[in-house]
Enzyme design. Sequence first.
Site, PDB file in Angstrom:
ATOM      1  CG  ASP A 102      -1.931  -1.130   1.263  1.00 45.31           C
ATOM      2  OD1 ASP A 102      -1.718  -2.135   0.553  1.00 45.31           O
ATOM      3  OD2 ASP A 102      -2.920  -1.009   2.008  1.00 45.31           O
ATOM      4  CE  LYS A 167      -4.917   1.899   3.131  1.00 45.14           C
ATOM      5  NZ  LYS A 167      -3.751   1.140   3.653  1.00 45.14           N
ATOM      6  CE  LYS A 201      -6.521  -1.396   3.202  1.00 42.51           C
ATOM      7  NZ  LYS A 201      -5.167  -1.994   3.355  1.00 42.51           N
TER       8      LYS A 201
END
Length: 259
Positions: A102, A167, A201
């Site tokens: 990430d 995300k 996400k």
Amino acid sequence: MTDLKASSLRALKLMDLTTLNDDDTDEKVIALCHQTKTPVGNTAAICIYPRFIPIARKTLKEQGTPEIRIATVTNFPHGNDDIEIALAETRAAIAYGADEVDVVFPYRALMAGNEQVGFDLVKACKEACAAANVLLKVIIETGELKDEALIRKASEISIKAGADFIKTSTGKVAVNATPESARIMMEVIRDMGVEKTVGFKPAGGVRTAEDAQKYLAIADELFGADWADARHYRFGASSLLASLLKALGHGDGKSASSY
């Protein structure tokens, strides 16, 4: 099964159970690994700092859940625009054995008008990840971007540069995931026609079974009820797990964590 129970079971299996605190220790990460295995199923992944990947891998294997994926973070949480550092951190994370990275998008550079550095940074990290069969999630920090046009632009740039997921947040700023920013980001996935290959996400601030239900409802509305599987949807959270388990009839809903 009630609607809340059904959505809670879905959400639990989509969780990236997270600890990203300055005082993290091997013991805390081992405890996190133990929490991934619940009476109603396992979480999709854990999300931890890179240095804890080896102990997490060992613990997950020992408890009989080697399939639980290990995600980590790079260029975190600041989202600086130094591509070499972001790439070096991403390569190091891969070397530690991450299944997923990430990376934080250089959102301040975008706010200052620079679209290119974000594209180049994500593209470089994606090339490193793709070579190692590692998923790349790009954190755009919606709570700092604030503006819908900027959230949309950061999502588009990340996807064009190769993001496997977009995300919302690091969980380290004042405003993290919101249903409004989630909808904008998922609409970009829909509008670009990339829902087969790009996931979403929400992270930070998704704390209750009811919160998770809201976020899943947006995905179901935009893409149908079958889209939000572990390849296309994750929740970045920790305190959420206790609430989901309570909704499913396990535990008291209390959590020691705030993420």
